[in-house]
Scaffold this motif. Structure first.
Motif, mmCIF file in Angstrom:
data_model
loop_
_atom_site.group_PDB
_atom_site.id
_atom_site.type_symbol
_atom_site.label_atom_id
_atom_site.label_comp_id
_atom_site.label_asym_id
_atom_site.label_seq_id
_atom_site.Cartn_x
_atom_site.Cartn_y
_atom_site.Cartn_z
ATOM 1 N N UNK A 174 -21.948 2.811 11.602
ATOM 2 C CA UNK A 174 -22.228 3.953 10.727
ATOM 3 C C UNK A 174 -21.848 5.247 11.435
ATOM 4 N N UNK A 175 -21.127 6.111 10.717
ATOM 5 C CA UNK A 175 -20.711 7.391 11.278
ATOM 6 C C UNK A 175 -19.346 7.362 11.936
ATOM 7 N N UNK A 176 -18.811 6.176 12.162
ATOM 8 C CA UNK A 176 -17.495 6.051 12.789
ATOM 9 C C UNK A 176 -16.397 6.242 11.738
ATOM 10 N N UNK A 177 -15.197 6.648 12.159
ATOM 11 C CA UNK A 177 -14.085 6.755 11.197
ATOM 12 C C UNK A 177 -13.584 5.380 10.792
ATOM 13 N N UNK A 178 -13.042 5.329 9.583
ATOM 14 C CA UNK A 178 -12.532 4.069 9.039
ATOM 15 C C UNK A 178 -11.094 4.272 8.588
ATOM 16 N N UNK A 179 -10.249 3.286 8.890
ATOM 17 C CA UNK A 179 -8.895 3.272 8.344
ATOM 18 C C UNK A 179 -8.556 1.838 7.948
ATOM 19 N N UNK A 180 -8.355 1.626 6.674
ATOM 20 C CA UNK A 180 -7.957 0.315 6.164
ATOM 21 C C UNK A 180 -6.462 0.387 5.888
ATOM 22 N N UNK A 181 -5.724 -0.517 6.514
ATOM 23 C CA UNK A 181 -4.266 -0.435 6.443
ATOM 24 C C UNK A 181 -3.697 -1.168 5.232
ATOM 25 N N UNK A 182 -2.638 -0.562 4.700
ATOM 26 C CA UNK A 182 -1.911 -1.157 3.589
ATOM 27 C C UNK A 182 -0.441 -0.783 3.715
ATOM 28 N N UNK A 183 0.412 -1.791 3.695
ATOM 29 C CA UNK A 183 1.854 -1.565 3.663
ATOM 30 C C UNK A 183 2.424 -2.266 2.444
ATOM 31 N N UNK A 184 3.449 -1.683 1.886
ATOM 32 C CA UNK A 184 4.016 -2.248 0.679
ATOM 33 C C UNK A 184 5.523 -2.418 0.824
ATOM 34 N N UNK A 185 6.053 -3.266 -0.034
ATOM 35 C CA UNK A 185 7.494 -3.487 -0.086
ATOM 36 C C UNK A 185 7.912 -3.316 -1.535
ATOM 37 N N UNK A 186 8.691 -2.281 -1.779
ATOM 38 C CA UNK A 186 9.140 -1.992 -3.145
ATOM 39 C C UNK A 186 10.295 -1.013 -3.060
ATOM 40 N N UNK A 187 11.320 -1.248 -3.836
ATOM 41 C CA UNK A 187 12.529 -0.443 -3.704
ATOM 42 C C UNK A 187 12.508 0.830 -4.531
ATOM 43 N N UNK A 188 11.610 0.924 -5.501
ATOM 44 C CA UNK A 188 11.583 2.099 -6.360
ATOM 45 C C UNK A 188 10.510 3.091 -5.940
ATOM 46 N N UNK A 189 10.086 3.927 -6.872
ATOM 47 C CA UNK A 189 8.990 4.867 -6.617
ATOM 48 C C UNK A 189 7.669 4.152 -6.913
ATOM 49 N N UNK A 190 6.851 3.945 -5.908
ATOM 50 C CA UNK A 190 5.659 3.101 -6.110
ATOM 51 C C UNK A 190 4.487 3.845 -6.735
ATOM 52 N N UNK A 191 3.711 3.090 -7.497
ATOM 53 C CA UNK A 191 2.388 3.531 -7.933
ATOM 54 C C UNK A 191 1.401 2.703 -7.113
ATOM 55 N N UNK A 192 0.525 3.349 -6.366
ATOM 56 C CA UNK A 192 -0.364 2.613 -5.472
ATOM 57 C C UNK A 192 -1.818 2.917 -5.757
ATOM 58 N N UNK A 193 -2.641 1.907 -5.549
ATOM 59 C CA UNK A 193 -4.054 1.969 -5.889
ATOM 60 C C UNK A 193 -4.880 1.321 -4.780
#
Lengths: 110, 112
Positions: A15-34
């Motif tokens: 609790x109180x620590x920073x969080x970073x959840x990683x996400x990488x994608x593969x897509x050739x166009x303009x992505x919509x990300x959620x």
């Protein structure tokens, strides 16, 4: 082909620590990300989408097209943030459904 | 608001049996989806529909069938259940492909 990679199955922080959840994608166009989240005993629900550029529950995510990443961040984790988090890539040419990553379980310890 | 309603919540099937997972939404969404979630594997798309009378295969359609006779309903049919179909199944709907998707509570299916 569209692909979403979440390299961490489990992320445990205090609790109180920073969080970073990683996400990488593969897509050739303009992505919509959620980012979708599933709290214990609740339905999967939208947390945020890159196009709105909102901060929801203290979480933010920036689309980095150069690194093809959409990492989810929060400066100070709370115990109620413990949940399963899924990164998702929206539909595009020839594909009319969300593509989900495998998910990361975030555990925030007291 | 009911949103997306899935039934049943739990089911145990014997190998070779058939069943239908029901899904209905009351948001007048055109897009509806069926996903399965295996442990550690994320959600994989089984079938989707962009409107009444239109369905299309996703990544893992084998062993399943769907129909979309109305905007509200999108049932998923398993004809000959196999142990590989043991999973959690989620139905979802959205107005368009890149607007918020609303999910049902899931169906936990075990095939023995």
């Amino acid at each position: 082909a569209q692909r979403v990679t979440q390299p961490e199955k489990l992320l445990s922080v205090f609790k109180g620590a920073p969080v970073e959840l990683k996400c990488n994608y593969s897509y050739s166009g303009s992505p919509e990300l959620f980012w979708y989240v599933q709290y214990s005993r609740q339905r999967l629900q939208l947390l945020l989408r890159h196009i709105s550029r909102e901060s929801i529950k203290g979480f933010t995510a920036d689309l980095n097209k150069g690194e093809t990443s959409f990492h989810l961040k929060k400066p100070f984790a709370q115990e109620e943030d413990s949940a399963m988090y899924y990164c998702a890539l929206g539909g595009g040419t020839g594909r009319r459904a969300l593509t989900f990553g495998s998910g990361t379980r975030l555990q925030v310890q007291p | 608001n009911a949103g997306v309603t899935q039934t049943p919540k739990f089911r145990i099937l014997k190998i070779g049996q058939s069943m239908t997972l029901q899904c209905t939404q009351d948001m007048n969404h055109n897009y509806m989806y069926w996903y399965r979630q295996d442990p550690g594997m994320g959600l994989k798309l089984i079938y989707y529909s962009v409107g009444a009378g239109i369905t299309d295969k996703g990544e893992v359609p084998n062993g399943y069938n769907v129909s979309r006779s109305t905007t509200e309903d999108f049932p998923l049919r398993l004809e000959l259940a196999a142990p590989s179909q043991t999973s959690v199944y989620f139905c979802a709907s959205s107005a368009t492909v890149n607007t918020e998707a609303f999910f049902g509570q899931g169906t936990r299916l075990t095939v023995v």
